[in-house]
Design an enzyme around this catalytic site. Structure first.
Site, PDB file in Angstrom:
ATOM      1  CE  LYS A  94      62.449  26.120  54.406  1.00 17.85           C
ATOM      2  NZ  LYS A  94      61.952  27.373  53.842  1.00 17.85           N
ATOM      3  CE  LYS A 127      61.891  29.043  58.609  1.00 22.61           C
ATOM      4  NZ  LYS A 127      61.444  29.950  57.530  1.00 22.61           N
TER       5      LYS A 127
END
Length: 140
Positions: A46, A44
């Site tokens: 992140k 993602k």
């Protein structure tokens, strides 16, 4: 028995997370929290401050949480709903409408976020106070 499930990274655990879990747990008898793995967060784009195992341990310690499971990919939500006999899928309202397709499997609710707190705000505040440190790097 009504079982509720929610998903998230839950990094830098704070009172907004506790309040979300408390409100979700009040909707039923059992709350399952799926915590994003480090590998899924990387997909993602992140990076969490705490590792998956640390975040799962912190979330599991919350008195409103009955079970923690790993979230490893976007598509697992429908499988989890069936596997755990979920009655309610709950998320913060920043995800409003994103999971409506799951309503064929269970009730989908979006709860308002706790004001004045977020993990992103905490990271940004720490970064401003410590300009020579990159707090977004995962600590090992």
């Amino acid at each position: 028995m009504k079982t509720i499930i929610t998903y998230g990274t839950f990094d830098l655990f704070h009172f907004g997370h506790v309040r979300l879990f408390k409100r979700l747990r009040a909707l039923g008898d059992k709350l399952i929290v799926a915590v994003s793995t480090d590998e899924f967060n990387a997909l993602k784009g992140k990076a969490a401050f705490f590792s998956y195992l640390q975040r799962a341990e912190i979330v599991e310690a919350c008195k409103y949480v009955d079970m923690v499971v790993p979230e490893t990919h976007w598509q697992q939500k429908a499988k989890d709903i069936c596997k755990h006999d979920i009655s309610i899928f709950g998320m913060g309202d920043d995800w409003q409408g994103e999971f409506d397709e799951l309503s064929i499997l269970c009730d989908v609710v979006y709860l308002s976020r706790t004001g004045e707190i977020s993990s992103t705000e905490i990271k940004n505040s720490l970064a401003a106070k410590m300009p020579n440190h990159d707090i977004n790097k995962v600590q090992k």
